[in-house]
Each structure stands twice: as C-alpha cells, then as structure tokens.
Design an enzyme around this catalytic site. Structure first.
Site, PDB file in Angstrom:
ATOM      1  N   TYR A 185      44.188  44.752  56.899  1.00 25.00           N
ATOM      2  CA  TYR A 185      44.319  43.602  57.812  1.00 25.00           C
ATOM      3  C   TYR A 185      43.199  43.558  58.855  1.00 25.00           C
ATOM      4  O   TYR A 185      43.385  42.998  59.933  1.00 25.00           O
ATOM      5  CB  TYR A 185      45.695  43.602  58.502  1.00 25.00           C
ATOM      6  CG  TYR A 185      46.842  43.663  57.530  1.00 25.00           C
ATOM      7  CD1 TYR A 185      47.184  42.547  56.771  1.00 25.00           C
ATOM      8  CD2 TYR A 185      47.566  44.834  57.338  1.00 25.00           C
ATOM      9  CE1 TYR A 185      48.233  42.592  55.857  1.00 25.00           C
ATOM     10  CE2 TYR A 185      48.608  44.896  56.427  1.00 25.00           C
ATOM     11  CZ  TYR A 185      48.940  43.772  55.690  1.00 25.00           C
ATOM     12  OH  TYR A 185      49.975  43.827  54.778  1.00 25.00           O
ATOM     13  N   HIS A 186      42.062  44.125  58.528  1.00 19.17           N
ATOM     14  CA  HIS A 186      40.942  44.149  59.472  1.00 19.17           C
ATOM     15  C   HIS A 186      39.759  43.323  58.957  1.00 19.17           C
ATOM     16  O   HIS A 186      38.610  43.679  59.174  1.00 19.17           O
ATOM     17  CB  HIS A 186      40.499  45.602  59.727  1.00 19.17           C
ATOM     18  CG  HIS A 186      41.559  46.448  60.363  1.00 19.17           C
ATOM     19  ND1 HIS A 186      41.492  47.827  60.387  1.00 19.17           N
ATOM     20  CD2 HIS A 186      42.715  46.124  60.982  1.00 19.17           C
ATOM     21  CE1 HIS A 186      42.568  48.307  61.002  1.00 19.17           C
ATOM     22  NE2 HIS A 186      43.322  47.284  61.360  1.00 19.17           N
ATOM     23  N   PHE A 187      40.054  42.226  58.287  1.00 17.04           N
ATOM     24  CA  PHE A 187      38.975  41.414  57.704  1.00 17.04           C
ATOM     25  C   PHE A 187      38.157  40.749  58.806  1.00 17.04           C
ATOM     26  O   PHE A 187      38.648  40.457  59.891  1.00 17.04           O
ATOM     27  CB  PHE A 187      39.540  40.372  56.730  1.00 17.04           C
ATOM     28  CG  PHE A 187      40.700  39.570  57.245  1.00 17.04           C
ATOM     29  CD1 PHE A 187      40.498  38.381  57.922  1.00 17.04           C
ATOM     30  CD2 PHE A 187      42.009  39.997  57.036  1.00 17.04           C
ATOM     31  CE1 PHE A 187      41.561  37.630  58.387  1.00 17.04           C
ATOM     32  CE2 PHE A 187      43.090  39.250  57.508  1.00 17.04           C
ATOM     33  CZ  PHE A 187      42.858  38.064  58.185  1.00 17.04           C
TER      34      PHE A 187
END
Length: 546
Positions: free
Chosen positions: A475-477
């Site tokens: 979830y760190h795009f």
C-alpha cells in the site's frame, strides 16, 4: 462534542460488536460516511460542509484538491495567511467512531464499494488487489499508523532544506504522533526480528535506521487514532473551508498570452451525476491573473488522473478519450511504482483476537528490506490472522497509469509491473528467506505456544515462482507526477501557471519504512515554502513600487 456524548446508544452497541458478527457489519454500514449538509467536528477544526452552495462560484487564495495525508497539513499552513478551500471526495471521519478506534483497525478494508466507502478498492493490471483512502485524512485515517521519518540520504537526494524538514517533522509529531506501548505480540515480533539477525536494536526512534527499532504511532495511549485532518487545528480555522463529498472533475484554465493559467476547479457531488458540475475559483485581483494556486494533493492515483482529465498528459492517450489537449506532457502517469510485499501467515486458522497494527520494524540488507508483524481482521466477527510481512524498499520495476474513463470517481488503470526486473525478483527470493526466519523463530513459537507452520520451499528456483504467485502490495504506491518530467523543484506543473502537485505522486521511492510521515512533513514543508515565496514576491513588488 464527541460521538459518545451525542449518541450513547451507539457506544453500547459497539461495546458488544466483538461477539456479534452480523451486528458488527450492520453498525459499520450504518456509520459508513455519507453526505450531509453540515457536519460537526472536534474543537478547533475549520468549517466542514457537503453543501455545494456554500462554495459555489466563490473565490479563494488557494484551492487544495484532496484532504489526505499531505493536503491537510498543507491547508493548515497556507491558512496562516491566506484563504483556503480544501476539497475532499470522501466524508468526515469524525462522524464514524470505528475509524478512530484502534480496535477497529483494518475494518475499512472489509467493506468497500464504488462511490462511498472510506477505502476504495482497485486491482492493478498485475492482478494484485489494492486500496486507496476516500475520507478526510486520506490513508492516514485507515492505515496501520506506523510513523518513521525518511532517511537522511533520501532528504539529501531530493534536495530539501534539512533544517526545514526537521522543523516540519516536529510540527507534525507534536500534534498527532506518539510513542507506543508494546503489546505482547509486538514484543514477540521484536524478539523474532533480533533472533533473525536484524541488528542492532535501536530502541525507540523516529529515524530510519538499520536494525530493529520501535517506531512512532498515530494511536495514543487511549487507543484513539490521530490523523492528518487533526492538523487542520494548527491552522487559522476562519481561513479554511472544507468541502466534503465532492470530487474534482478537472481544472479550469484561462489564457494569459501564450500560457495557460489556472482559474479554478470544476467538481461534482461524489454521489451525484457526472454531468452536473460546479465551479470554485482562485481569487483574482482586478486587471490581473490569480496569485495563488490550485494544488493537487489527491494521491498517486488521483493527481495524475486529474491532470489527464484536464488535458495535461500524453497527446495520443488523451485523444482516445476525446479530451481536448491543453499540454502534451508525456510524463503524467509514468514511473508508477509499488513496493512488492510478501506476507507469511503464521497461523492458518482465524482466531478471536483484536487487530494490531505494527509497532516495531526490522530494516535489513542496507535498508532494502522492511519487516513488520500485523494482526489483521478477516471478518466483522472479530476473527483475525497473524502475519509477518516484508517489502522491497527500492524496486527497479516501474509501470504506468492511464485513464479508464472520464468519470473522476472511478479508478484509473494502473500497472506496477511487480518483479518485472530481474534484480527485483532476485531480491524477492532473499526477502522470503529472511521473512521465513522471522516467522519461524523461537520467539514467535513461544508467543503462539506452538511451532508455526511455514509451508514455503527453500529451493531458490522454486522461490522465484513463489514470489511471482504471492507478491502483494504494501500500500505504498507512488509516482505519476515525477519531479523533472511533470513538476519542477518548486512542485509547479511544468508548462502552466498556478498549478502544483504536493503528494505521493511526486515521490520516486517510498521514504522510510513507509511514506506517511514524509507526506505529512511534505505538506507542511511545501506550505512554508509557498508562504516564503509569496512574502518574497510581495517584498520585491514593494521595492519596485515604493
């Protein structure tokens, strides 16, 4: 006034939620964020409204699109001297008790829909499910809340003012970040990290340092989550209007000679018709152009999407959707990245245990690998799974973002190309070998009371296939509006006047253990830079016209 003072019956219902799965699901749906004309909030927060008429046709010194991790501290900072309209496509988290209570960590991931849920689900073209925030506070309202600054090397590479960066971090930390009290699970994970050789032990630290450490958290000692929207209290509340449940469709421009100048924004109701649009404008002195900016803080998916919908991007792609070209800027939507992650579930059978976000982290292999332990809900009846996850901090593989259609509420199409580069795949094999040591450690076994079953091969060639089949998002795009190709070093969009981007779409890598701390800092940092820029311009103008 807090929720429990307004609706004590709801608190009673929530108190029994963990024994009644259907009731839990009902309550979560009941308090799911929905439009209302006027919303209450905590002490010191600015006016929040879903009433379009309150901003329709009005002018502001700055318009910020996206009330998320970077947008809220940016709005608070600019409001010290200027009027600000903050437009958020979701609702207020202060109306939803489940969002700000640690025992409901992870619940928003279980209930998603197309237009109103606080977490919006999407699946990349790689086939990997993912989530983005759709609520005031953005992802800081629904994430794991782990707080860790970027490394000193990262700050130097980006070219930020180190003194101002430190001051901006401290401004954030003084309001919404805390030192955690370790749980038994976190203590077991910490021992497992050390047992696996992720050394030294650094104790508690804000900083991104090699080894095992305890990080900051946005959950206080009463288990209450603090979010980026709380930072709005640090601004001049009389200078801020927060428009909720409104989705920006595109940016409005005017011409100044040969250059396009931003005039304002065009938006729709998030639950309304795409054809019913409204506008708000930048303040414009008589016989002049606006002095302020529209600033996109809509995230790594939202900001490039809005640029494309506004006619800024690759010509051929815009022609496919009959969008009039304003600026042929080929970098929009390019260099998209997500950090590949591999989770290992250490007990296959779900059990009744409260969810737990990570409190400790292992930073290994020259900062390349990040290891954390989670307890995540898998249903509304309080069943959870314990897992140890690892991510690759510096992947080489990159992808791109493109429009899916012209509805700004719908997700764009994004390809991350997980593990496409051979180097990433080799390092994924090393990641799995390390996370196996952590998950299979004696420390985890003592916590469980039994040896965990980690059914993962040890054969390096088979691990390559394991990585391909089991890669997940962390979830760190980030990416899509890179410095140099889309924005300049002052975060202005190249080729137009009055438009900036300040969010995760501008990052070339995910800083620290995760980007939240640095995005919070970035909102404050860029706000101060803009204030200084305006002050210098005003002083120069005074010298020119004494």
């Amino acid at each position: 006034m807090e929720w429990k003072m307004k609706i004590p019956e709801m608190e009673l219902l929530l108190s029994v939620i963990h024994g009644h799965g259907l009731l839990a699901a009902f309550i979560f749906l009941l308090v799911n964020l929905s439009p209302s004309s006027s919303l209450s909030q905590g002490n010191g927060l600015p006016r929040m409204t879903s009433n379009i008429k309150e901003v329709l046709g009005k002018s502001f010194d700055y318009i910020i699109v996206g009330g998320g991790t970077a947008g809220c501290p940016l709005a608070a900072t600019l409001s010290e001297k200027f009027s600000v309209l903050l437009i958020e496509r979701g609702g207020s988290p202060y109306e939803n008790p489940t969002l700000l209570d640690k025992k409901y960590f992870g619940f928003p991931f279980l209930q998603t829909d197309d237009f109103s849920s606080v977490a919006q689900r999407f699946i990349s073209k790689d086939g990997v499910p993912n989530l983005r925030g759709r609520v005031l506070g953005g992802t800081s309202t629904i994430n794991a809340g782990f707080y860790s600054r970027a490394s000193a090397d990262f700050i130097k590479r980006v070219g930020w003012d180190e003194k101002l960066v430190k001051e901006a971090y401290e401004w954030v930390e003084s309001k919404i970040v805390f030192k955690p009290l370790l749980t038994k699970w976190s203590s077991a994970v910490m021992s497992a990290l050390l047992e696996a050789g992720i050394l030294p032990f650094n104790g508690f630290s804000w900083d991104h340092v090699a080894g095992t450490k305890i990080g900051g958290t946005v959950f206080d000692s009463d288990r209450k989550r603090h979010i980026s929207a709380d930072l709005l209290e640090r601004g001049n509340s009389s200078n801020i209007v927060v428009l909720l449940n409104a989705t920006v469709k595109n940016i409005v421009f005017q011409r100044d000679g040969n250059k396009s100048v931003v005039r304002g924004v065009r938006f729709i109701k998030s639950n309304g018709s795409i054809n019913q649009t409204y506008e708000a404008y930048l303040s414009q002195p008589e016989n002049s152009i606006p002095q302020g900016d529209v600033i996109l803080s809509a995230g790594a998916l939202g900001s490039p999407q809005i640029l494309l919908l506004s006619g800024i991007g690759p010509r051929a792609h815009l022609e496919n959707f009959s969008i009039p070209l304003l600026l042929d800027l080929k970098g929009v939507g390019q260099d998209m990245q997500d950090n590949p992650g591999i989770p290992l579930i250490i007990r296959a059978k779900p059990e009744h245990r409260l969810p737990e976000p990570p409190q400790v982290v292992g930073i290994a292999k020259d900062f390349k690998f990040i290891v954390e332990g989670f307890v995540l809900p898998v249903s509304f009846n309080a069943t959870t799974l314990m897992r140890v996850s690892i991510k690759l901090a510096f992947p080489e593989s990159k992808g791109k973002l493109e429009l899916n259609n012209t509805d700004p509420r719908q997700n764009p199409v994004v390809l991350f190309n997980y593990l496409a580069e051979e180097k990433d795949l080799r390092e994924c094999v090393q990641m799995v070998q390390l996370v196996k040591k952590v998950a299979g450690s004696r420390s985890i076994a003592r916590f469980l009371g039994t040896k965990p079953r980690i059914n993962v091969t040890s054969n390096p060639n088979e691990l390559r296939n394991f990585c391909r089949k089991n890669v997940r998002t962390y979830y760190h795009f980030h990416g899509g509006c890179s410095i140099g190709s889309v924005i300049d070093r002052d975060y202005r969009v190249i080729g137009v006047k009055g438009l900036r981007v300040v969010d995760g779409s501008t990052l070339s890598e995910s800083p620290g253990t995760n980007p939240m701390a640095t995005l919070l800092m970035l909102g404050r940092y860029q706000g101060i830079k803009i204030l200084e820029e305006r002050e210098n311009a005003s002083a120069f103008g005074s010298q020119q016209h004494p």
